[in-house]
Scaffold this active site. Structure first.
Site, PDB file in Angstrom:
ATOM      1  CD  GLU A 160       3.970 -11.241   4.563  1.00  0.00           C
ATOM      2  OE1 GLU A 160       3.479 -11.316   5.692  1.00  0.00           O
ATOM      3  OE2 GLU A 160       3.850 -10.263   3.814  1.00  0.00           O
TER       4      GLU A 160
ATOM      5  CG  ASP B  29       0.709  -4.421  -2.870  1.00  0.00           C
ATOM      6  OD1 ASP B  29       1.155  -4.396  -1.709  1.00  0.00           O
ATOM      7  OD2 ASP B  29       0.355  -5.463  -3.451  1.00  0.00           O
TER       8      ASP B  29
END
Lengths: 406, 274
Positions: B49, B60
Site C-alpha cells: 500500500e 491519519d
C-alpha cells in the site's frame, strides 16, 4: 424566531444527502459515517419537535440577548452618500458575535442526544469562546482545538476559554491554524464518538453540518427581514455579509433567497490583493475540490494540496468555504466579491469614528463593500450589512498594523 | 483474475496470512520509492500500500501526517508516484500495489486522468479514505473500465446496512479498521476484532485485511488469527521518519517487514501445533 421550520422553498436547496447542486455531501472516512448518520437522524427528529425550537428560542432570548437590533447608521449613510445603511447588530449578541447562535443550538441538540462532552475547532477563538460559553451554561465538558500559531496570536481568547472551564489543545500539525484544528477535532471525534458531540463553527464540514449550522444561523436573516420591513415598509435592495466559512452570511442571506429583488453580496478576504496570491478568497480565486468532508471551492495547488491563506482577519483566514455558498455562486443567486486588508482596516476606522462601533475585522470587510455599494444606490433605497461581530478582539492587530504596541 | 485476487488465492493455498505494509509514497523523497517497494517485497510483503500524500490527512494520526508533510516537501506528486510504480513493475510483475489517499487528489487531477494514469503505471487498487460509496460518482465505472479495484474501509461502527452497500461495490479485499480512531492508534481488542471480521464475512466473499493499530510482530500475529491479511502502516512509516537519511534505509525497512512476517508465521505455526 423559529429556525428551519419557517416556510421558505429555497430552504430545500440542500437535498436529503446534503448536496447543494454538485457541492456539499459527506466525504469522510468510514469511521465517521455512523456518527454523522446518528447526528442527522437526531437533528431531523429534533427539527420536528416544538420543544426543541422552544428551548433554543428561550436561550437565544434570555442568554444571548436576541433579537439583535437592526440599526440605521445615519452618519455612515451620509458619508457614503447613497442608500440608507442598516447594520444587523450581531456584535451585540452574547460573546460579541453571531457564533453563539450556532453553539446554543448545537449544545441543546447535544444534550438532547445525551452527549456529555463537547469538542470544537477554533481559529481566532470566537467560536471556541462561544462553545466554551454554552458548555459552561449547560454543564458539559468542553475541549477546544486551536492551531498552535493561533494559540500564540490569540492569547486573550485562549485565556477566556480557560476561564469558562474549557480545555484548549494546541495543534502542532500542518500550518498550525484553523484548518489543522478542524482536522484534529475530527480525529478526536472519530476516537470518542460514543460520548462526544462535535460543534462545528461554520457552515462547512460533512452533511448535516452545513444544513444544521445554516438553520441555526437563519435567525439573523429572519429577524433582519422582519425588522427592515417594519422600519422601511419594504425589503432592502441588497444584503452584504463577509464570508470565511460563511455562517453569518448564509444566516442572513437564506431568508432572503426567494426575494429575488434583494441582491446578495458575500465578501471574501482579498488579503494583499488577488494578484498577490496572499488572500483567502476561494470563491473568487479557487476551484472546486474536497476538504473537511464536503465538496466546495478551495484554495489549492494544481495537485490538490491545500495552500496557506492570508487575511488580516483570522476569522476569514480559511482555505475553504461552505458548500451552499459555492452553490449560490454557481446559480448566481449571490455575488461574491473581495475586499483587501487595507480596505477593511479603513472601514474599521470609519465605523469607529462615524458610529461609535468597533467592528470585528471580519465584519469590516462587509462594511467596506457595503459602503461602496450604498454609494452606487439611490437615497430612496436601503441595504443591510451584517455586523457579524465586535472588534474588541482585534484592537491588538489594528494597533500592530499602525506600529503601536499596547 | 486480478493481481490482488491471484495474490490472495496463492496465500490461501499456501495457508499464509498476507502481509500488507503501508508506506507514504515519496517519504523521505520520491527517488527512493522504488527501492523501498522492493525492500518491502524482499521482507515478505504480499501486497503493497502506497500512501498518496495529502496536505490535510484527516483520517491519519501524527506519524503519517508527518510523513505526508515530508513527502510533499520533497516534491511528491501522484504523477511521480505513478512513475515509481511503473519502474517497480519492471522488476516485479506479481506484487499488487494499492494507492491509499484522499479524494482531493482525484478531484484535482480529474477522476479519469487519475485512474488512467494509475492503471497504466501498474497500480491495482485505489483506497480513497474520504470517498465512501455514496460519493464515488464516476469512479466505479472508470475503475472497472481500467481494471482497477476499489478497496473500501469498514469500521467497528459500520452498520449492517452500510456493510451491504460497501460490499456491493468493493473489490480486491475489505479493509477492516480495527478500532475507532486514526491510523497509528494503540490498543487492539482482538475479541471485538473477531466479531467484526465475522460480520464482514457474512456479507462479503472478499478477503478481509485488518489495519489501524497493528504495530509489531506480536499484534500482527494476533490479527493474523482472524484476518486474511494484516496491514501495518504507522510502525514502518515511523521507521522511515527516524532513518530517512540512512543509506541502509531499504535494508532497515526489509528487516522490519521480515520481523512482522515472522510474527505472523510463528503464530500460524503455533496454531498448527496446537
Amino acid at each position: 424566531m423559529a429556525i428551519a421550520t419557517e416556510s421558505n422553498p429555497a430552504a430545500s436547496a440542500a437535498s436529503s444527502d446534503g448536496r447543494f447542486g454538485s457541492f456539499g455531501g459527506r466525504f469522510v472516512s468510514e469511521t465517521l459515517m455512523a456518527p454523522l448518520e446518528e447526528l442527522t437522524a437526531a437533528y431531523l427528529e429534533a427539527r420536528q419537535d416544538p420543544t426543541f425550537h422552544a428551548e433554543i428560542e428561550r436561550e437565544l432570548h434570555a442568554f444571548v440577548g436576541r433579537p439583535t437590533p437592526l440599526y440605521l447608521a445615519e452618519r455612515l449613510t451620509r458619508r457614503a452618500g447613497g442608500a440608507r445603511i442598516y447594520l444587523k447588530r450581531e456584535d451585540l449578541a452574547h460573546t460579541g458575535a453571531h457564533k453563539i447562535n450556532n453553539t446554543v443550538g448545537q449544545a441543546v441538540l447535544a444534550a438532547r442526544m445525551g452527549k456529555q462532552r463537547i469538542i470544537a475547532e477554533t481559529g481566532a477563538g470566537q467560536h471556541g469562546v462561544a462553545t466554551a460559553t454554552v458548555a459552561a451554561r449547560m454543564g458539559l465538558e468542553c475541549v477546544v482545538y486551536m492551531g498552535a500559531d493561533d494559540v500564540k496570536r490569540q492569547a486573550a481568547n485562549v485565556y477566556r476559554m480557560r476561564l469558562l472551564g474549557a480545555e484548549v489543545r494546541p495543534v502542532d500539525a500542518g500550518t498550525r491554524t484553523l484548518k489543522d484544528a478542524l482536522n484534529e477535532a475530527m480525529r478526536d471525534w472519530v476516537a470518542h464518538v460514543d460520548d462526544t458531540f462535535y460543534i462545528i463553527g461554520s457552515v462547512a464540514g460533512p452533511h448535516p453540518y452545513p444544513t444544521l449550522v445554516r438553520d441555526l444561523q437563519r435567525v439573523i436573516g429572519i429577524e433582519a427581514r422582519r425588522q427592515i420591513q417594519e422600519i422601511e415598509g419594504a425589503l432592502p435592495a441588497a444584503v452584504v455579509a463577509c464570508v470565511g466559512g460563511g455562517s453569518n452570511a448564509i444566516g442572513i442571506f437564506h431568508p432572503f433567497l426567494d426575494d429575488t429583488e434583494v441582491a446578495l453580496y458575500g465578501v471574501e478576504a482579498g488579503g494583499e490583493g488577488l494578484a498577490s496570491g496572499r488572500h483567502a478568497a476561494p470563491l473568487n480565486a479557487g476551484r472546486p475540490g474536497v476538504l473537511h468532508g464536503a465538496r466546495s471551492y478551495l484554495m489549492e495547488s494544481p495537485e490538490g494540496q491545500i495552500i496557506g491563506t492570508h487575511s488580516i482577519s483570522a476569522g476569514l483566514d480559511y482555505p475553504g468555504v461552505g458548500p451552499e455558498h459555492a452553490y449560490l455562486k454557481e446559480c448566481a443567486r449571490a455575488h461574491y466579491v473581495t475586499v483587501t486588508d487595507a480596505e477593511a482596516l479603513e472601514a474599521f476606522h470609519r465605523l469607529a469614528r462615524c458610529e461609535g462601533i468597533l467592528p470585528a475585522l471580519e465584519s469590516a470587510h462587509a462594511l467596506a463593500y457595503g459602503e461602496r455599494l450604498a454609494a452606487e444606490l439611490s437615497p430612496e433605497q436601503a441595504l443591510i450589512i451584517n455586523l457579524s461581530g465586535r472588534g474588541d478582539k482585534d484592537i491588538a492587530t489594528v494597533a500592530a498594523r499602525e506600529g503601536i504596541e499596547l | 483474475m486480478s493481481r490482488i485476487s491471484q495474490t490472495f488465492a496463492a496465500c490461501r493455498a499456501a495457508g499464509r496470512t498476507a502481509l500488507i505494509p503501508y508506506i507514504t509514497g515519496g517519504d523521505p523523497d520520491p527517488q527512493q520509492l522504488v527501492a523501498l517497494m522492493h525492500a518491502l517485497v524482499d521482507g515478505g510483503a504480499d501486497l503493497i500500500e502506497i500512501g498518496v500524500p495529502f496536505s490535510d490527512p484527516m483520517a491519519d494520526g501524527p506519524v503519517i501526517q508527518a510523513a505526508c508533510a515530508r513527502a510533499l516537501a520533497a516534491g511528491t506528486t501522484p504523477a511521480k508516484l505513478c512513475e515509481a510504480v511503473a519502474r517497480f513493475r519492471e522488476r516485479d510483475e506479481a506484487t499488487p500495489v494499492v494507492f491509499m489517499g484522499y479524494a482531493n487528489s482525484l478531484e484535482a487531477a480529474g477522476y479519469e486522468t487519475y485512474v488512467e494514469r494509475a492503471a497504466s503505471a501498474g497500480v491495482d487498487g485505489l483506497l480513497t479514505v474520504d470517498l465512501p460509496p455514496e460519493e464515488a460518482g464516476s469512479l466505479p465505472d472508470l475503475a472497472a473500465q481500467h481494471g482497477i479495484e476499489l478497496i473500501y474501509l469498514v469500521a467497528p461502527n459500520t452498520t449492517a446496512a452500510r456493510l451491504q452497500k460497501i460490499s456491493a461495490v468493493a473489490g480486491g479485499f475489505i479493509y477492516a479498521v480495527a478500532l475507532k480512531g486514526v491510523t497509528g492508534s494503540a490498543n487492539l481488542d482482538t475479541t471485538l476484532l473477531a466479531d467484526q471480521v465475522a460480520a464482514i464475512r457474512r456479507v462479503s466473499q472478499l478477503p478481509v485485511a485488518v489495519g489501524f493499530g497493528v504495530r509489531d510482530a506480536a499484534s500482527a500475529g494476533a490479527v493474523a488469527q482472524v484476518a486474511d491479511a494484516v496491514v501495518v502502516g504507522s510502525a514502518l512509516v515511523q521507521l522511515i521518519g527516524e532513518h530517512g537519511e540512512a543509506t541502509d534505509l531499504p535494508e532497515r525497512l526489509r528487516a522490519a517487514v521480515a520481523e512482522l512476517r515472522r510474527g505472523i508465521d510463528e503464530k500460524a505455526a503455533m496454531e498448527v501445533r496446537s
